[in-house]
Design a protein around this motif. Structure first.
Motif, PDB file in Angstrom:
ATOM      1  N   ARG A   1     -10.582  -4.479  14.887  1.00 50.35           N
ATOM      2  CA  ARG A   1     -11.597  -4.636  13.840  1.00 50.35           C
ATOM      3  C   ARG A   1     -11.671  -3.415  12.929  1.00 50.35           C
ATOM      4  NH1 ARG A   1     -16.634  -7.494  17.172  1.00 50.35           N
ATOM      5  NH2 ARG A   1     -15.458  -9.318  17.859  1.00 50.35           N
ATOM      6  N   GLU A   2     -10.518  -2.883  12.588  1.00 50.26           N
ATOM      7  CA  GLU A   2     -10.471  -1.721  11.696  1.00 50.26           C
ATOM      8  C   GLU A   2      -9.639  -2.016  10.450  1.00 50.26           C
ATOM      9  OE1 GLU A   2      -9.893   2.100  13.369  1.00 50.26           O
ATOM     10  OE2 GLU A   2     -10.666   1.524  15.344  1.00 50.26           O
ATOM     11  N   LEU A   3      -9.511  -3.297  10.097  1.00 47.72           N
ATOM     12  CA  LEU A   3      -8.740  -3.716   8.932  1.00 47.72           C
ATOM     13  C   LEU A   3      -9.540  -4.738   8.149  1.00 47.72           C
ATOM     14  CD1 LEU A   3      -5.802  -2.999   7.960  1.00 47.72           C
ATOM     15  CD2 LEU A   3      -5.121  -5.206   8.883  1.00 47.72           C
ATOM     16  N   SER A   4      -9.663  -4.507   6.852  1.00 43.03           N
ATOM     17  CA  SER A   4     -10.416  -5.423   5.993  1.00 43.03           C
ATOM     18  C   SER A   4      -9.471  -6.167   5.057  1.00 43.03           C
ATOM     19  CB  SER A   4     -11.444  -4.644   5.166  1.00 43.03           C
ATOM     20  OG  SER A   4     -10.790  -3.781   4.245  1.00 43.03           O
ATOM     21  N   VAL A   5     -10.005  -7.172   4.366  1.00 40.92           N
ATOM     22  CA  VAL A   5      -9.211  -7.929   3.397  1.00 40.92           C
ATOM     23  C   VAL A   5      -8.737  -7.023   2.272  1.00 40.92           C
ATOM     24  CG1 VAL A   5      -9.264  -9.814   1.726  1.00 40.92           C
ATOM     25  CG2 VAL A   5     -10.405 -10.081   3.938  1.00 40.92           C
ATOM     26  N   ARG A   6      -9.572  -6.076   1.873  1.00 37.65           N
ATOM     27  CA  ARG A   6      -9.181  -5.122   0.833  1.00 37.65           C
ATOM     28  C   ARG A   6      -7.994  -4.275   1.304  1.00 37.65           C
ATOM     29  NH1 ARG A   6     -13.934  -1.659  -1.704  1.00 37.65           N
ATOM     30  NH2 ARG A   6     -14.496  -3.786  -2.276  1.00 37.65           N
ATOM     31  N   ASP A   7      -7.984  -3.923   2.567  1.00 38.17           N
ATOM     32  CA  ASP A   7      -6.861  -3.157   3.119  1.00 38.17           C
ATOM     33  C   ASP A   7      -5.555  -3.955   3.028  1.00 38.17           C
ATOM     34  OD1 ASP A   7      -8.314  -0.884   3.805  1.00 38.17           O
ATOM     35  OD2 ASP A   7      -8.923  -1.739   5.720  1.00 38.17           O
ATOM     36  N   LEU A   8      -5.632  -5.266   3.297  1.00 35.07           N
ATOM     37  CA  LEU A   8      -4.433  -6.109   3.240  1.00 35.07           C
ATOM     38  C   LEU A   8      -3.846  -6.130   1.835  1.00 35.07           C
ATOM     39  CD1 LEU A   8      -5.471  -9.153   5.461  1.00 35.07           C
ATOM     40  CD2 LEU A   8      -3.812  -7.366   6.006  1.00 35.07           C
ATOM     41  N   HIS A   9      -4.714  -6.168   0.837  1.00 31.98           N
ATOM     42  CA  HIS A   9      -4.243  -6.147  -0.549  1.00 31.98           C
ATOM     43  C   HIS A   9      -3.485  -4.854  -0.842  1.00 31.98           C
ATOM     44  CE1 HIS A   9      -4.803  -5.325  -4.947  1.00 31.98           C
ATOM     45  NE2 HIS A   9      -4.383  -6.581  -5.008  1.00 31.98           N
ATOM     46  N   GLN A  10      -4.032  -3.727  -0.394  1.00 35.02           N
ATOM     47  CA  GLN A  10      -3.366  -2.446  -0.634  1.00 35.02           C
ATOM     48  C   GLN A  10      -2.088  -2.334   0.180  1.00 35.02           C
ATOM     49  OE1 GLN A  10      -4.381  -0.193  -2.977  1.00 35.02           O
ATOM     50  NE2 GLN A  10      -2.374   0.724  -2.539  1.00 35.02           N
ATOM     51  N   ILE A  11      -2.082  -2.883   1.391  1.00 35.47           N
ATOM     52  CA  ILE A  11      -0.881  -2.865   2.235  1.00 35.47           C
ATOM     53  C   ILE A  11       0.256  -3.614   1.552  1.00 35.47           C
ATOM     54  CG2 ILE A  11       0.089  -3.853   4.354  1.00 35.47           C
ATOM     55  CD1 ILE A  11      -2.593  -3.098   5.703  1.00 35.47           C
ATOM     56  N   LEU A  12      -0.048  -4.770   0.974  1.00 35.00           N
ATOM     57  CA  LEU A  12       0.983  -5.541   0.271  1.00 35.00           C
ATOM     58  C   LEU A  12       1.531  -4.771  -0.930  1.00 35.00           C
ATOM     59  CD1 LEU A  12      -0.608  -9.115   0.392  1.00 35.00           C
ATOM     60  CD2 LEU A  12       1.453  -8.351   1.585  1.00 35.00           C
TER      61      LEU A  12
ATOM     62  N   ALA B   1      20.082  -8.470   6.558  1.00 38.09           N
ATOM     63  CA  ALA B   1      19.571  -7.335   7.332  1.00 38.09           C
ATOM     64  C   ALA B   1      18.581  -6.500   6.532  1.00 38.09           C
ATOM     65  CB  ALA B   1      20.732  -6.465   7.799  1.00 38.09           C
ATOM     66  N   LEU B   2      18.735  -6.452   5.202  1.00 38.48           N
ATOM     67  CA  LEU B   2      17.839  -5.656   4.374  1.00 38.48           C
ATOM     68  C   LEU B   2      16.404  -6.185   4.379  1.00 38.48           C
ATOM     69  CD1 LEU B   2      19.832  -4.674   1.155  1.00 38.48           C
ATOM     70  CD2 LEU B   2      18.974  -3.177   2.943  1.00 38.48           C
ATOM     71  N   LEU B   3      16.220  -7.458   4.728  1.00 37.12           N
ATOM     72  CA  LEU B   3      14.868  -8.000   4.792  1.00 37.12           C
ATOM     73  C   LEU B   3      14.028  -7.302   5.850  1.00 37.12           C
ATOM     74  CD1 LEU B   3      15.459 -11.857   4.447  1.00 37.12           C
ATOM     75  CD2 LEU B   3      14.334 -10.350   2.811  1.00 37.12           C
ATOM     76  N   ALA B   4      14.677  -6.656   6.807  1.00 37.30           N
ATOM     77  CA  ALA B   4      13.930  -5.952   7.850  1.00 37.30           C
ATOM     78  C   ALA B   4      13.149  -4.774   7.279  1.00 37.30           C
ATOM     79  CB  ALA B   4      14.892  -5.466   8.938  1.00 37.30           C
ATOM     80  N   ILE B   5      13.649  -4.189   6.198  1.00 34.83           N
ATOM     81  CA  ILE B   5      13.020  -2.975   5.671  1.00 34.83           C
ATOM     82  C   ILE B   5      11.600  -3.232   5.173  1.00 34.83           C
ATOM     83  CG2 ILE B   5      13.182  -1.229   3.856  1.00 34.83           C
ATOM     84  CD1 ILE B   5      16.192  -1.218   4.295  1.00 34.83           C
ATOM     85  N   PRO B   6      11.350  -4.241   4.279  1.00 37.46           N
ATOM     86  CA  PRO B   6       9.967  -4.467   3.863  1.00 37.46           C
ATOM     87  C   PRO B   6       9.051  -4.873   5.010  1.00 37.46           C
ATOM     88  CG  PRO B   6      11.417  -6.216   3.035  1.00 37.46           C
ATOM     89  CD  PRO B   6      12.286  -5.116   3.548  1.00 37.46           C
ATOM     90  N   PHE B   7       9.571  -5.622   5.978  1.00 32.01           N
ATOM     91  CA  PHE B   7       8.727  -6.012   7.106  1.00 32.01           C
ATOM     92  C   PHE B   7       8.330  -4.802   7.948  1.00 32.01           C
ATOM     93  CE2 PHE B   7      10.609 -10.408   6.645  1.00 32.01           C
ATOM     94  CZ  PHE B   7       9.416 -11.021   6.310  1.00 32.01           C
ATOM     95  N   PHE B   8       9.278  -3.910   8.205  1.00 35.02           N
ATOM     96  CA  PHE B   8       8.926  -2.705   8.967  1.00 35.02           C
ATOM     97  C   PHE B   8       7.994  -1.804   8.163  1.00 35.02           C
ATOM     98  CE2 PHE B   8      12.830  -3.239  11.798  1.00 35.02           C
ATOM     99  CZ  PHE B   8      12.078  -3.503  12.935  1.00 35.02           C
ATOM    100  N   PHE B   9       8.190  -1.746   6.850  1.00 31.86           N
ATOM    101  CA  PHE B   9       7.258  -1.004   5.998  1.00 31.86           C
ATOM    102  C   PHE B   9       5.843  -1.566   6.163  1.00 31.86           C
ATOM    103  CE2 PHE B   9      10.572   0.504   2.716  1.00 31.86           C
ATOM    104  CZ  PHE B   9      10.568   1.782   3.254  1.00 31.86           C
ATOM    105  N   MET B  10       5.731  -2.894   6.112  1.00 32.14           N
ATOM    106  CA  MET B  10       4.423  -3.531   6.206  1.00 32.14           C
ATOM    107  C   MET B  10       3.794  -3.298   7.575  1.00 32.14           C
ATOM    108  SD  MET B  10       3.367  -7.522   5.514  1.00 32.14           S
ATOM    109  CE  MET B  10       3.931  -7.422   3.819  1.00 32.14           C
ATOM    110  N   ALA B  11       4.591  -3.423   8.633  1.00 32.28           N
ATOM    111  CA  ALA B  11       4.059  -3.192   9.982  1.00 32.28           C
ATOM    112  C   ALA B  11       3.551  -1.762  10.112  1.00 32.28           C
ATOM    113  CB  ALA B  11       5.147  -3.475  11.020  1.00 32.28           C
ATOM    114  N   GLY B  12       4.308  -0.793   9.587  1.00 27.63           N
ATOM    115  CA  GLY B  12       3.875   0.596   9.651  1.00 27.63           C
ATOM    116  C   GLY B  12       2.608   0.843   8.865  1.00 27.63           C
ATOM    117  N   SER B  13       2.486   0.202   7.695  1.00 27.67           N
ATOM    118  CA  SER B  13       1.282   0.363   6.880  1.00 27.67           C
ATOM    119  C   SER B  13       0.065  -0.236   7.570  1.00 27.67           C
ATOM    120  CB  SER B  13       1.499  -0.303   5.512  1.00 27.67           C
ATOM    121  OG  SER B  13       0.431  -0.036   4.646  1.00 27.67           O
ATOM    122  N   ILE B  14       0.252  -1.379   8.216  1.00 28.11           N
ATOM    123  CA  ILE B  14      -0.852  -1.985   8.972  1.00 28.11           C
ATOM    124  C   ILE B  14      -1.271  -1.071  10.114  1.00 28.11           C
ATOM    125  CG2 ILE B  14      -1.491  -3.924  10.473  1.00 28.11           C
ATOM    126  CD1 ILE B  14       0.378  -5.676   8.751  1.00 28.11           C
TER     127      ILE B  14
END
Length: 435
Positions: free
Chosen positions: A264-275, A62-75
């Motif tokens: 079209r408001e997300l770049s590859v650089r943004d993905l790096h920072q999101i991770l 169940a704890l795996l949900a936390i990083p995924f929700f973090f990532m979705a929120g950051s995106i």
């Protein structure tokens, strides 16, 4: 046993002492647990038990949900979602007194429930709305107070990482039931901020917005529908049994990523920072969870839940009085603790006591999260308070006065949720998730 050498006293003094010296709460939790175990067993077993409990605490699907929700929120935060939700909120509450404040509240509710983060909501919505509120002549301390008070609604309205943590610590309370239980209290909290904000705006004479045309209103709503569709897909799938909360969190990431690419408001650089942001946030939570699980084990050895339970029942064996005492303790301690460590520390202390008095674990989960939400908007250490003040460029002293009536109404909403369990339990019962 001598009182001065009792494990309960040693754990309490060590934990509070480390916090007083500025030790981060994760380290304070782990070190206090080790110090207490050293009074019960030899050093090597004490260290081994602590390490085992930390590892066991993190060994949860169940704890795996936390990083995924973090990532979705950051995106969502970086993908142009905030502006569309603000335009949608303008359609529904832009006609009210103090319209920009009302839009901030509703936009925070919508963004919070798709991002699951109070800090992200305060940053995204507050940062977008503040220039408009400055231009309209809104006092910055008032603007900041409204943003701070409403950004926490997303911690109650699912998907919420706080409920996932509570589910783990409480011994497997249904995540789907907790998610549904948070809807009505979260909406009530939003309304509890809107009403005093409206009264204050009317007193200050803030002007209303010109009415939107039907075509502009329809365009704003349609533009926001795909973003809000995340809630339908994820929560609908979890409640309907199509997938688990963890699988739903992964679907949320894919959904948010596709949506951001379409906009079209997300770049590859943004993905790096999101991770990077996701890894950092997950590491902080994981360390808190692991060390708190070690502390929960030590507390059970020290019989702290039984001690607290006996104290509460010595005051009164009435659930109404017990809930009032618990609320007072949580509101006070919430001013010093962030929401995740608060859940991890207080769940094993209060849950057994209240369950024995007939309180449903799902209902207590909502009460606990609601209390700790109010804690993060309160001085001296509220994270949402600091973010909101930084965005509006005001001091905590300046924002305190307009924040007081908003906090008072929010506390009244907490009492309603506490003593009207149907607000939390009606939806889970309707879907057959609890009896």
């Amino acid at each position: 046993m001598d009182l001065l050498s009792s494990p309960a006293l040693i754990l309490s003094v060590a934990f509070c002492g480390l916090l007083a010296f500025g030790v981060p709460i994760s380290y304070a939790t782990g070190l206090a647990s080790i110090a207490t175990l050293l009074t019960i067993m030899p050093p090597l077993p004490a260290l081994s038990v602590t390490a085992q409990r930390i590892a066991t605490g993190l060994d949860s699907f169940a704890l795996l949900a936390i990083p995924f929700f973090f990532m979705a929120g950051s995106i969502m935060n970086r993908g142009g979602i905030a502006r569309r939700l603000i335009d949608c909120a303008k359609v529904f509450v832009g006609w009210l007194p103090g319209p920009l404040a009302q839009i901030t509240v509703l936009a925070n509710m919508m963004f919070g429930c798709v991002s699951g983060s109070a800090v992200a909501a305060a940053s995204a919505i507050g940062g977008t709305m503040q220039p408009s509120m400055d231009k309209a002549g809104y006092d910055r301390s008032y603007s900041a107070a409204v943003n701070i008070s409403s950004c926490i609604t997303g911690l109650l309205i699912p998907p919420s990482g706080a409920f996932i943590v509570y589910s783990l610590v409480s011994g497997g309370t249904s995540i789907a039931a907790l998610f549904l239980a948070g809807y009505l209290p979260g909406i009530l909290l939003g309304i509890a901020v809107m009403i005093p904000a409206m009264l204050m705006a009317r007193k200050r004479g803030y002007s209303r917005l010109p009415p939107l045309s039907l075509s502009d209103s329809a365009r704003a709503v349609v533009s926001a529908v795909p973003s809000l569709g995340l809630i339908v897909v994820v929560i609908g799938g979890i409640v309907g049994g199509v997938f688990t909360a963890t699988e739903g969190s992964a679907i949320a990431v894919v959904y948010a990523l596709v949506l951001a690419l379409v906009y079209r408001e997300l770049s590859v650089r943004d993905l790096h920072q999101i991770l990077l942001d996701t890894i950092e946030a997950t590491a902080v939570v994981a360390l808190m969870v692991g060390t708190s699980m070690a502390m929960a084990y030590v507390m059970s050895l020290a019989e702290i839940p039984q001690i607290i339970g006996d104290w509460v029942q010595s005051v009164s064996d009435n659930a109404v009085v017990a809930l009032l005492l618990v609320n007072i303790v949580l509101l006070l301690m919430g001013t010093f603790l962030d929401i995740t460590p608060g859940i991890l520390i207080f769940t094993p202390i209060f849950l057994p006591v209240l369950v024995e008095l007939g309180v449903d674990p799902v209902h207590f989960g909502v009460i606990l999260v609601f209390n700790l939400c109010l804690g993060i908007v309160s001085p001296p250490t509220g994270s949402a308070l600091f973010i909101g003040c930084a965005i509006a460029r005001v001091s905590i002293e300046q924002v305190t006065r307009p924040l007081i009536p908003l906090f008072a109404w929010s506390t009244a909403a907490l009492l309603v949720v506490t003593y009207v369990p149907g607000l939390s339990l009606w939806l889970p019962r309707l879907f057959g998730l609890i009896q």
